[in-house]
Write an enzyme that holds these catalytic residues in place. Sequence first.
Site, PDB file in Angstrom:
ATOM      1  N   HIS A   1       4.785 -47.159  48.915  1.00 52.97           N
ATOM      2  CA  HIS A   1       6.218 -47.395  49.099  1.00 52.97           C
ATOM      3  C   HIS A   1       6.626 -47.495  50.576  1.00 52.97           C
ATOM      4  O   HIS A   1       7.335 -48.409  50.974  1.00 52.97           O
ATOM      5  CB  HIS A   1       7.030 -46.281  48.433  1.00 52.97           C
ATOM      6  CG  HIS A   1       6.698 -46.068  46.982  1.00 52.97           C
ATOM      7  ND1 HIS A   1       6.334 -47.096  46.147  1.00 52.97           N
ATOM      8  CD2 HIS A   1       6.674 -44.955  46.211  1.00 52.97           C
ATOM      9  CE1 HIS A   1       6.113 -46.621  44.927  1.00 52.97           C
ATOM     10  NE2 HIS A   1       6.304 -45.321  44.949  1.00 52.97           N
TER      11      HIS A   1
ATOM     12  N   ASP B   1       4.419 -52.129  42.996  1.00 53.68           N
ATOM     13  CA  ASP B   1       5.017 -51.109  43.845  1.00 53.68           C
ATOM     14  C   ASP B   1       6.506 -51.204  43.544  1.00 53.68           C
ATOM     15  O   ASP B   1       7.169 -52.144  43.990  1.00 53.68           O
ATOM     16  CB  ASP B   1       4.747 -51.403  45.322  1.00 53.68           C
ATOM     17  CG  ASP B   1       5.215 -50.257  46.187  1.00 53.68           C
ATOM     18  OD1 ASP B   1       6.365 -49.830  45.999  1.00 53.68           O
ATOM     19  OD2 ASP B   1       4.440 -49.779  47.016  1.00 53.68           O
ATOM     20  N   HIS B   2       7.028 -50.251  42.785  1.00 48.96           N
ATOM     21  CA  HIS B   2       8.387 -50.469  42.269  1.00 48.96           C
ATOM     22  C   HIS B   2       9.432 -50.489  43.376  1.00 48.96           C
ATOM     23  O   HIS B   2      10.540 -50.971  43.175  1.00 48.96           O
ATOM     24  CB  HIS B   2       8.729 -49.466  41.155  1.00 48.96           C
ATOM     25  CG  HIS B   2       9.058 -48.082  41.635  1.00 48.96           C
ATOM     26  ND1 HIS B   2       8.119 -47.160  41.973  1.00 48.96           N
ATOM     27  CD2 HIS B   2      10.251 -47.471  41.839  1.00 48.96           C
ATOM     28  CE1 HIS B   2       8.711 -46.037  42.350  1.00 48.96           C
ATOM     29  NE2 HIS B   2      10.000 -46.199  42.280  1.00 48.96           N
TER      30      HIS B   2
HETATM   31  C1  BG6 Z   1       6.539 -42.645  42.565  1.00 51.64           C
HETATM   32  C2  BG6 Z   1       5.859 -41.396  43.032  1.00 51.64           C
HETATM   33  O1  BG6 Z   1       5.766 -43.775  42.823  1.00 51.64           O
HETATM   34  O2  BG6 Z   1       7.786 -42.769  43.248  1.00 51.64           O
HETATM   35  C3  BG6 Z   1       6.736 -40.186  42.772  1.00 51.64           C
HETATM   36  O3  BG6 Z   1       4.632 -41.244  42.332  1.00 51.64           O
HETATM   37  C4  BG6 Z   1       8.091 -40.375  43.387  1.00 51.64           C
HETATM   38  O4  BG6 Z   1       6.142 -38.982  43.251  1.00 51.64           O
HETATM   39  C5  BG6 Z   1       8.683 -41.724  42.994  1.00 51.64           C
HETATM   40  O5  BG6 Z   1       8.917 -39.328  42.937  1.00 51.64           O
HETATM   41  C6  BG6 Z   1       9.953 -41.992  43.758  1.00 51.64           C
HETATM   42  O6  BG6 Z   1      10.544 -43.151  43.232  1.00 51.64           O
HETATM   43  P1  BG6 Z   1      12.103 -43.367  43.326  1.00 51.64           P
HETATM   44  O7  BG6 Z   1      12.321 -44.727  42.774  1.00 51.64           O
HETATM   45  O8  BG6 Z   1      12.746 -42.269  42.528  1.00 51.64           O
HETATM   46  O9  BG6 Z   1      12.450 -43.240  44.777  1.00 51.64           O
END
Ligand code: BG6
Length: 494
Positions: free
Chosen positions: A246, A183-184
């Site tokens: 997230h 989960d980045h």
């Molecule tokens: C991803 C989703 O995991 O996270 C995307 O699949 C989303 O839809 C993205 O745009 C958002 O990531 P960040 O790091 O740009 O907030």
Amino acid sequence: MATPTIIVIYGASGDLTHRKLMPALYNLWLKKRLPDPFFVIGLGRTDYSNTDFRQEMREAVAEFAAKVFTEEVWADFEGMLHYLSGNFTGPDPYPALTSKLAELENERQSNRLFYLAMPPRFYEPIINQLGEFDLVREEDEDETGCWRRVIIEKPFGRDLQSAQDLNVSIHQHLLEHQIYRIDHYLAKETVQNMMVFRFGNSIFEPLWNRNFIDHVQITAMETVDVGRRASYYDQAGVMRDMFQNHLMQLFSIVAMEPPSSRRAEALRNEKVKVLAAVRRLSEEEVPANTVRAQYEGYLTSDGVPADSTTPTYAAVQLYVDNWRWQGVPFYLRSGKALASKLTEITIQFKSAPVMLFAQKRRVPGNTLTLTIQPDEGIHLRMEAKVPDTLSDLQPVNMHFHYDDAFDDAPIPEAYERLLSDAIKGDASLFTRDDEVELSWKIIDPIMTAWRHSQTQPLTEYVKGSWGPVEADRFLAETGRAWVNGAHRRHIVHP
Ligand code: BG6
């Protein structure tokens, strides 16, 4: 000779590899944070030679890597990159992969990290092949000591049942300690700093509970619409794409108890406890506790059925039934095609119990905002006396901005930290099987109720707005309001 480490990337011709993985590996290499020797084997259906693949990656890294790109440095880096084409969900290309690994290992053993940068439907068949071809079995420590790990992208399952089935299936070939579910958001600097903020300072934690906090808001807004991802997104919707992973991660870090140590298991145990304490919504309770909406024009996007009911925005009220949080609502919201790219956590403290200073306006409690992105920072709103008045109060903000405080230390991409941790074997920023299942247990009933609901319509919002009016009403009915963007400097919020 040191043991080689090999990362095998499934989906090497895809977007994630271009925009995130290869730039992150390049940055790590420049920072000397990759093991030596290190090799990358890219796998994909596209019929590239090694030279084509290296050229393609050169362009991606030049465009997306944060670190300075030079041809001389690239010439050293690209020697580590290899490519094999084929359909790796079936058995055919695995003999070639096995020989490629053996060739790079050069009669030694290697550590192997398999990265599944692929659509979720391929996770299970790929892990089956890895098991069948004996590529992920770890020998006993005293034999080689080499590790085998698999990184799995999100979403992990479509719902509780499919996540449980996937866990059972992949555990046939992998032990839990070999599985790294990504989960980045967890690897964002500002998310990690939430733990430092809470547990590395002594003045906030005593206030972090139902005695002082009125409510918590967790916002993840995006300006982008679904764009070219429409056919994926229509199957996922905002709940699977942002909430189950997230937002649940942000929520559990805000709400968890202090872990007993920084070990992965200690941290994961605390996150699991807080998810387990979330009050489950019954189908009847869902309409009063949620808002779901779609942006105008979504139905005309390429790849979206004209009668799609997939929400691109949702707001949800949750309660945590434990001693710390009993009675404190958590409001979570996320959506696409909104006014601002903004990920923020707002802790709204209770109002002062007695107001000594008569005011024309209602004086709210202090607001603490942790801005995850953009313009990362922390903001505390408090009341101040307007100079040269008898006792007029005005809200003012105390700010901490990363770019003011750490101008020599730019914020790295989350994928750098994730890849580096997976190589080191630190799973703290990855989700465990029970954690994934618990977050589905919170999200599943909401999606089910929406599917069945005749009473809760899917509403619409204007692209570029702050979301549907229903979401504002939803909070207004409780006497509260959304905080939109405390990160912007010099704005004082009423
Ligand atoms: C991803 C989703 O995991 O996270 C995307 O699949 C989303 O839809 C993205 O745009 C958002 O990531 P960040 O790091 O740009 O907030």
